[in-house]
Scaffold this active site. Structure first.
Site, PDB file in Angstrom:
ATOM      1  N   TYR A 105     -10.758  -9.601  -7.030  1.00  0.00           N
ATOM      2  CA  TYR A 105      -9.771  -9.834  -8.083  1.00  0.00           C
ATOM      3  C   TYR A 105     -10.127 -11.052  -8.941  1.00  0.00           C
ATOM      4  CZ  TYR A 105      -7.129  -6.301  -5.644  1.00  0.00           C
ATOM      5  OH  TYR A 105      -6.746  -5.120  -5.069  1.00  0.00           O
TER       6      TYR A 105
ATOM      7  N   HIS B 282      -2.207   2.912  -5.971  1.00  0.00           N
ATOM      8  CA  HIS B 282      -2.970   1.715  -5.636  1.00  0.00           C
ATOM      9  C   HIS B 282      -3.192   0.827  -6.856  1.00  0.00           C
ATOM     10  CE1 HIS B 282      -4.580   0.141  -1.946  1.00  0.00           C
ATOM     11  NE2 HIS B 282      -5.684  -0.275  -2.544  1.00  0.00           N
TER      12      HIS B 282
ATOM     13  N   LYS C 269      -2.901  -1.966   7.566  1.00  0.00           N
ATOM     14  CA  LYS C 269      -4.106  -1.413   8.178  1.00  0.00           C
ATOM     15  C   LYS C 269      -4.370  -2.096   9.514  1.00  0.00           C
ATOM     16  CE  LYS C 269      -6.692   0.145   4.114  1.00  0.00           C
ATOM     17  NZ  LYS C 269      -7.955  -0.009   3.343  1.00  0.00           N
TER      18      LYS C 269
ATOM     19  N   ARG D 110      -0.782  -1.968  -6.773  1.00  0.00           N
ATOM     20  CA  ARG D 110      -1.193  -3.028  -5.843  1.00  0.00           C
ATOM     21  C   ARG D 110      -2.281  -3.906  -6.488  1.00  0.00           C
ATOM     22  NH1 ARG D 110      -1.723  -4.542  -0.247  1.00  0.00           N
ATOM     23  NH2 ARG D 110      -3.889  -4.743   0.428  1.00  0.00           N
TER      24      ARG D 110
ATOM     25  N   HIS E  12      -5.249  -8.788   3.601  1.00  0.00           N
ATOM     26  CA  HIS E  12      -6.687  -8.623   3.779  1.00  0.00           C
ATOM     27  C   HIS E  12      -7.174  -9.474   4.948  1.00  0.00           C
ATOM     28  CE1 HIS E  12      -7.351  -7.366  -0.701  1.00  0.00           C
ATOM     29  NE2 HIS E  12      -6.969  -6.359   0.060  1.00  0.00           N
TER      30      HIS E  12
ATOM     31  N   ARG F  89       0.846  -1.187   0.000  1.00  0.00           N
ATOM     32  CA  ARG F  89       0.000   0.000   0.000  1.00  0.00           C
ATOM     33  C   ARG F  89       0.884   1.240   0.000  1.00  0.00           C
ATOM     34  NH1 ARG F  89      -2.536  -3.327   4.032  1.00  0.00           N
ATOM     35  NH2 ARG F  89      -4.672  -3.942   3.465  1.00  0.00           N
TER      36      ARG F  89
END
Length: 311
Positions: A289, A254, A185, A257, A280, A154
């Protein structure tokens, strides 16, 4: 500001209240005016006094707005304006309940993330410096692209990288172990592999980093002032590199990514592995995806299969 003359006086008073309390910008005020105008028209068409509106009335009016072509996001903003009106009326003692509470707009379709093609991603990563670019910045930007595309980092994870481990909350690249350790995150740490191309690009950047970096600066990537590279400067460098590579789209961080995840999934088909590499928490986030992967397969089918061609 002058209130719209076609609005009933109670709604004009609400607009004045918003202007005093929230100092609405012009565009926001226009959105509220549109929402209140729609509410007044819907109620009038059914002969319903606004303070007497019930949840079934609101649902009917919202459904009609949706049928008239109002997009889910715009509908959600409209309902928020209605909800605020009735909340204010509740505080004024005009109504005893808010009929908009519990009424929600339909979910907007989640847009697919934009990813580069493999050819474009490689062209971007291999783009050298042009005559107008400081070669040190070109080396830095190429290392950034290789890390973001090669490891799926990220933007905040990349700009948070330091030269070495030690800073609380920071990340670092262990070149000997070919691994990047980042803080993602939710303050969750994860380690991702770093490919040979990224390690080579990183070595080229480190060879000239000290020419730019301030002596006490711990950041791996710095700007011309010698301090940690910020998100805005990174975006500018990436855009410059994309233009030099002749890419037909506005490349943002992004997107690299997204490209990492999409290309890895196309090659491996291992959704769980891609989830781990991206960091994630929920695999549903990664599953978007698979839709990109299907789009890629569908394009191949349409272009190559004899039964896919239109007569």
């Amino acid at each position: 500001m002058t209130e719209p003359a076609d609005l009933p006086e109670p709604l004009q008073r609400y607009l004045r209240h918003l202007e005093v309390e929230r100092r609405l910008a012009g565009r926001t005020r226009d959105n509220y005016t549109f929402a209140l105008r729609r509410l007044a028209a819907s109620a009038a068409a059914q002969g319903v006094a606004l303070p007497a509106a019930q949840p079934h009335h609101v649902r009917t009016w919202a459904a009609q707005a949706h049928r008239d072509g109002l997009a889910p996001r715009s509908l959600a903003l409209m309902l928020a304006a209605w909800r605020g009106l009735y909340r204010w009326w509740g505080e004024q003692g005009v109504v005893t309940s808010n009929p908009v509470v519990g009424v929600r707009a339909p979910k907007a379709a989640r847009p697919l993330p934009k990813a580069l093609s493999v050819d474009h991603a490689v062209a971007l990563a291999e783009q050298g410096a042009d005559e107008s670019t400081d070669p040190r910045l070109a080396a830095r930007d190429r290392a950034i692209v290789e890390l973001m595309y090669g490891s799926g980092l990220r933007l905040a994870e990349l700009t948070g990288l330091d030269l070495r481990a030690g800073r609380d909350g920071g990340g670092w690249v262990d070149a000997a172990d070919a691994t990047a350790h980042v803080l993602g995150k939710g303050s969750k740490r994860r380690s991702v592999p770093v490919g040979r191309a990224a390690l080579d690009a990183l070595a080229a950047w480190l060879a000239c980093r000290d020419d730019i970096a301030a002596p006490d600066e711990p950041a791996l990537f710095v700007g011309l002032r010698g301090r940690r590279l910020g998100p805005s400067a990174l975006r500018v460098g990436l855009r410059r590199l994309a233009q030099a590579a002749g890419l037909p789209t506005d490349v943002h961080p992004h997107m690299l990514r997204h490209s990492f995840a999409s290309h890895l999934l196309q090659s491996s088909g291992d959704l769980r592995a891609v989830q781990e590499l991206l960091g994630h928490a929920n695999i549903a986030t990664t599953q978007v995806y698979t839709r990109l992967d299907f789009q890629h397969l569908a394009k191949v089918y349409d272009a190559a299969h004899p039964r896919a061609k239109r007569r």
